[in-house]
Design a protein around this motif. Structure first.
Motif, PDB file in Angstrom:
ATOM      1  N   ASN A 104      16.339  -8.190 -47.250  1.00  0.00           N
ATOM      2  CA  ASN A 104      16.662  -8.273 -45.821  1.00  0.00           C
ATOM      3  C   ASN A 104      15.668  -9.097 -45.022  1.00  0.00           C
ATOM      4  O   ASN A 104      16.005  -9.576 -43.929  1.00  0.00           O
ATOM      5  CB  ASN A 104      16.777  -6.879 -45.204  1.00  0.00           C
ATOM      6  CG  ASN A 104      18.003  -6.103 -45.638  1.00  0.00           C
ATOM      7  OD1 ASN A 104      18.025  -4.883 -45.533  1.00  0.00           O
ATOM      8  ND2 ASN A 104      19.042  -6.772 -46.136  1.00  0.00           N
ATOM      9  N   ASP A 150      28.919 -15.801 -46.926  1.00  0.00           N
ATOM     10  CA  ASP A 150      28.813 -15.802 -45.464  1.00  0.00           C
ATOM     11  C   ASP A 150      28.038 -14.617 -44.889  1.00  0.00           C
ATOM     12  O   ASP A 150      28.429 -14.044 -43.874  1.00  0.00           O
ATOM     13  CB  ASP A 150      30.212 -15.875 -44.826  1.00  0.00           C
ATOM     14  CG  ASP A 150      30.943 -17.151 -45.225  1.00  0.00           C
ATOM     15  OD1 ASP A 150      30.285 -18.205 -45.273  1.00  0.00           O
ATOM     16  OD2 ASP A 150      32.157 -17.073 -45.495  1.00  0.00           O
ATOM     17  N   LEU A 151      26.961 -14.243 -45.546  1.00  0.00           N
ATOM     18  CA  LEU A 151      26.085 -13.190 -45.038  1.00  0.00           C
ATOM     19  C   LEU A 151      24.679 -13.737 -44.891  1.00  0.00           C
ATOM     20  O   LEU A 151      24.215 -14.506 -45.736  1.00  0.00           O
ATOM     21  CB  LEU A 151      26.024 -11.997 -45.997  1.00  0.00           C
ATOM     22  CG  LEU A 151      27.200 -11.034 -46.061  1.00  0.00           C
ATOM     23  CD1 LEU A 151      26.904  -9.931 -47.074  1.00  0.00           C
ATOM     24  CD2 LEU A 151      27.492 -10.430 -44.710  1.00  0.00           C
ATOM     25  N   GLU A 152      24.015 -13.314 -43.849  1.00  0.00           N
ATOM     26  CA  GLU A 152      22.578 -13.560 -43.731  1.00  0.00           C
ATOM     27  C   GLU A 152      21.889 -12.531 -44.623  1.00  0.00           C
ATOM     28  O   GLU A 152      22.442 -11.456 -44.888  1.00  0.00           O
ATOM     29  CB  GLU A 152      22.125 -13.372 -42.275  1.00  0.00           C
ATOM     30  CG  GLU A 152      22.818 -14.276 -41.274  1.00  0.00           C
ATOM     31  CD  GLU A 152      22.423 -15.725 -41.424  1.00  0.00           C
ATOM     32  OE1 GLU A 152      21.253 -15.991 -41.778  1.00  0.00           O
ATOM     33  OE2 GLU A 152      23.271 -16.594 -41.186  1.00  0.00           O
ATOM     34  N   TRP A 153      20.680 -12.812 -45.068  1.00  0.00           N
ATOM     35  CA  TRP A 153      19.964 -11.839 -45.904  1.00  0.00           C
ATOM     36  C   TRP A 153      19.800 -10.501 -45.172  1.00  0.00           C
ATOM     37  O   TRP A 153      19.889  -9.446 -45.772  1.00  0.00           O
ATOM     38  CB  TRP A 153      18.595 -12.378 -46.336  1.00  0.00           C
ATOM     39  CG  TRP A 153      18.647 -13.484 -47.337  1.00  0.00           C
ATOM     40  CD1 TRP A 153      18.198 -14.763 -47.154  1.00  0.00           C
ATOM     41  CD2 TRP A 153      19.169 -13.432 -48.663  1.00  0.00           C
ATOM     42  NE1 TRP A 153      18.414 -15.502 -48.289  1.00  0.00           N
ATOM     43  CE2 TRP A 153      19.001 -14.709 -49.244  1.00  0.00           C
ATOM     44  CE3 TRP A 153      19.769 -12.437 -49.435  1.00  0.00           C
ATOM     45  CZ2 TRP A 153      19.402 -15.025 -50.543  1.00  0.00           C
ATOM     46  CZ3 TRP A 153      20.166 -12.740 -50.733  1.00  0.00           C
ATOM     47  CH2 TRP A 153      19.989 -14.012 -51.275  1.00  0.00           C
ATOM     48  N   ALA A 154      19.603 -10.565 -43.877  1.00  0.00           N
ATOM     49  CA  ALA A 154      19.407  -9.342 -43.091  1.00  0.00           C
ATOM     50  C   ALA A 154      20.659  -8.462 -43.066  1.00  0.00           C
ATOM     51  O   ALA A 154      20.578  -7.275 -42.766  1.00  0.00           O
ATOM     52  CB  ALA A 154      18.993  -9.690 -41.667  1.00  0.00           C
ATOM     53  N   GLU A 155      21.824  -9.028 -43.391  1.00  0.00           N
ATOM     54  CA  GLU A 155      23.087  -8.285 -43.383  1.00  0.00           C
ATOM     55  C   GLU A 155      23.429  -7.667 -44.736  1.00  0.00           C
ATOM     56  O   GLU A 155      24.385  -6.898 -44.843  1.00  0.00           O
ATOM     57  CB  GLU A 155      24.233  -9.205 -42.957  1.00  0.00           C
ATOM     58  CG  GLU A 155      24.063  -9.780 -41.570  1.00  0.00           C
ATOM     59  CD  GLU A 155      25.087 -10.842 -41.241  1.00  0.00           C
ATOM     60  OE1 GLU A 155      25.643 -10.780 -40.128  1.00  0.00           O
ATOM     61  OE2 GLU A 155      25.338 -11.737 -42.082  1.00  0.00           O
ATOM     62  N   GLN A 196      16.044 -17.163 -43.828  1.00  0.00           N
ATOM     63  CA  GLN A 196      17.449 -17.577 -43.806  1.00  0.00           C
ATOM     64  C   GLN A 196      17.677 -18.921 -44.490  1.00  0.00           C
ATOM     65  O   GLN A 196      18.784 -19.215 -44.930  1.00  0.00           O
ATOM     66  CB  GLN A 196      17.970 -17.590 -42.370  1.00  0.00           C
ATOM     67  CG  GLN A 196      18.032 -16.206 -41.752  1.00  0.00           C
ATOM     68  CD  GLN A 196      18.683 -15.159 -42.658  1.00  0.00           C
ATOM     69  OE1 GLN A 196      19.748 -15.358 -43.218  1.00  0.00           O
ATOM     70  NE2 GLN A 196      18.013 -14.025 -42.824  1.00  0.00           N
ATOM     71  N   SER A 197      16.636 -19.715 -44.618  1.00  0.00           N
ATOM     72  CA  SER A 197      16.763 -20.999 -45.313  1.00  0.00           C
ATOM     73  C   SER A 197      16.915 -20.815 -46.823  1.00  0.00           C
ATOM     74  O   SER A 197      17.295 -21.745 -47.530  1.00  0.00           O
ATOM     75  CB  SER A 197      15.548 -21.871 -45.013  1.00  0.00           C
ATOM     76  OG  SER A 197      14.367 -21.210 -45.455  1.00  0.00           O
ATOM     77  N   GLN A 242      18.536 -19.810 -50.233  1.00  0.00           N
ATOM     78  CA  GLN A 242      19.865 -19.602 -50.815  1.00  0.00           C
ATOM     79  C   GLN A 242      19.782 -18.917 -52.171  1.00  0.00           C
ATOM     80  O   GLN A 242      20.735 -18.265 -52.577  1.00  0.00           O
ATOM     81  CB  GLN A 242      20.609 -20.926 -50.964  1.00  0.00           C
ATOM     82  CG  GLN A 242      21.142 -21.468 -49.662  1.00  0.00           C
ATOM     83  CD  GLN A 242      21.988 -22.679 -49.904  1.00  0.00           C
ATOM     84  OE1 GLN A 242      21.495 -23.801 -49.935  1.00  0.00           O
ATOM     85  NE2 GLN A 242      23.274 -22.451 -50.094  1.00  0.00           N
ATOM     86  N   ARG A 253      24.946 -17.193 -50.818  1.00  0.00           N
ATOM     87  CA  ARG A 253      23.571 -16.887 -51.194  1.00  0.00           C
ATOM     88  C   ARG A 253      23.623 -16.194 -52.550  1.00  0.00           C
ATOM     89  O   ARG A 253      24.559 -15.450 -52.835  1.00  0.00           O
ATOM     90  CB  ARG A 253      22.910 -15.983 -50.167  1.00  0.00           C
ATOM     91  CG  ARG A 253      22.791 -16.615 -48.800  1.00  0.00           C
ATOM     92  CD  ARG A 253      22.039 -15.711 -47.834  1.00  0.00           C
ATOM     93  NE  ARG A 253      22.163 -16.188 -46.477  1.00  0.00           N
ATOM     94  CZ  ARG A 253      21.484 -17.205 -45.958  1.00  0.00           C
ATOM     95  NH1 ARG A 253      20.621 -17.850 -46.682  1.00  0.00           N
ATOM     96  NH2 ARG A 253      21.671 -17.567 -44.705  1.00  0.00           N
TER      97      ARG A 253
END
Length: 168
Positions: free
Chosen positions: A97, A142-147, A101-102, A104, A3
């Motif tokens: 955060n 390899d992170l979600e935005w929330a992470e 998730q879609s 990038q 991302r």
């Protein structure tokens, strides 16, 4: 999945003695030109943004509009929030955060010193002070935005309008 976050400081605006107050200050002609140059630079480097989120202050939103046009992003889809104007770096983290998730490629448009602090917080880079109209790019593996949080990003670049101006 990687991302990419693009943290943008608004371009040059009218001075603070404007009759309308700080929130309503608009870009100068030079600021408009710099925002267009930065948008074109990002587009020429292959950026296809998924989401633009801007402070609702006039100068930040105008910067977002101009860059969106250069990037082929629909201006009507720019999300605005007052929190990016006056609620500090935590507001920037909240915007990241809560990104879908879609997404990038996320662009955030805001104000100093918050944008500089936020870029340094995420990447541990020493940026000093972002110049007007500049963009810091940070990558997350390899992170979600929330992470996303402190030092989870990798500093990629710091690009300024001055670098793009023709030498006269």
């Amino acid at each position: 999945m990687k991302r990419h976050l693009y943290i943008v400081r608004h371009a040059k605006a009218e001075d603070g003695s404007s009759f309308f107050g700080d929130f309503s200050r608009e870009l100068t002609t030079a600021g408009q030109i710099d925002a267009a140059r930065m948008g074109k630079f990002l587009a020429d480097n292959g950026l296809k943004p998924d989401l633009l989120v801007s402070s609702s202050a006039a100068r930040a939103y105008q910067t977002a509009q101009i860059m969106a046009e250069q990037l082929g992003y629909e201006v009507e889809k720019i999300q605005t929030t007052r929190q990016l104007y006056d609620e500090g770096p935590k507001a920037y983290l909240a915007a990241v955060n809560t990104a879908p998730q879609s997404c990038q490629h996320l662009l955030l448009f805001g104000h100093n010193p918050d944008v500089t602090y936020f870029a340094e917080y995420l990447s541990n880079a020493n940026i000093d002070s972002m110049s007007k109209g500049s963009v810091v790019t940070i990558e997350f593996d390899d992170l979600e935005w929330a992470e996303v949080s402190a030092r989870t990003g990798t500093f990629v670049s710091y690009d300024t309008p001055k670098q793009l101006r023709p030498n006269l």
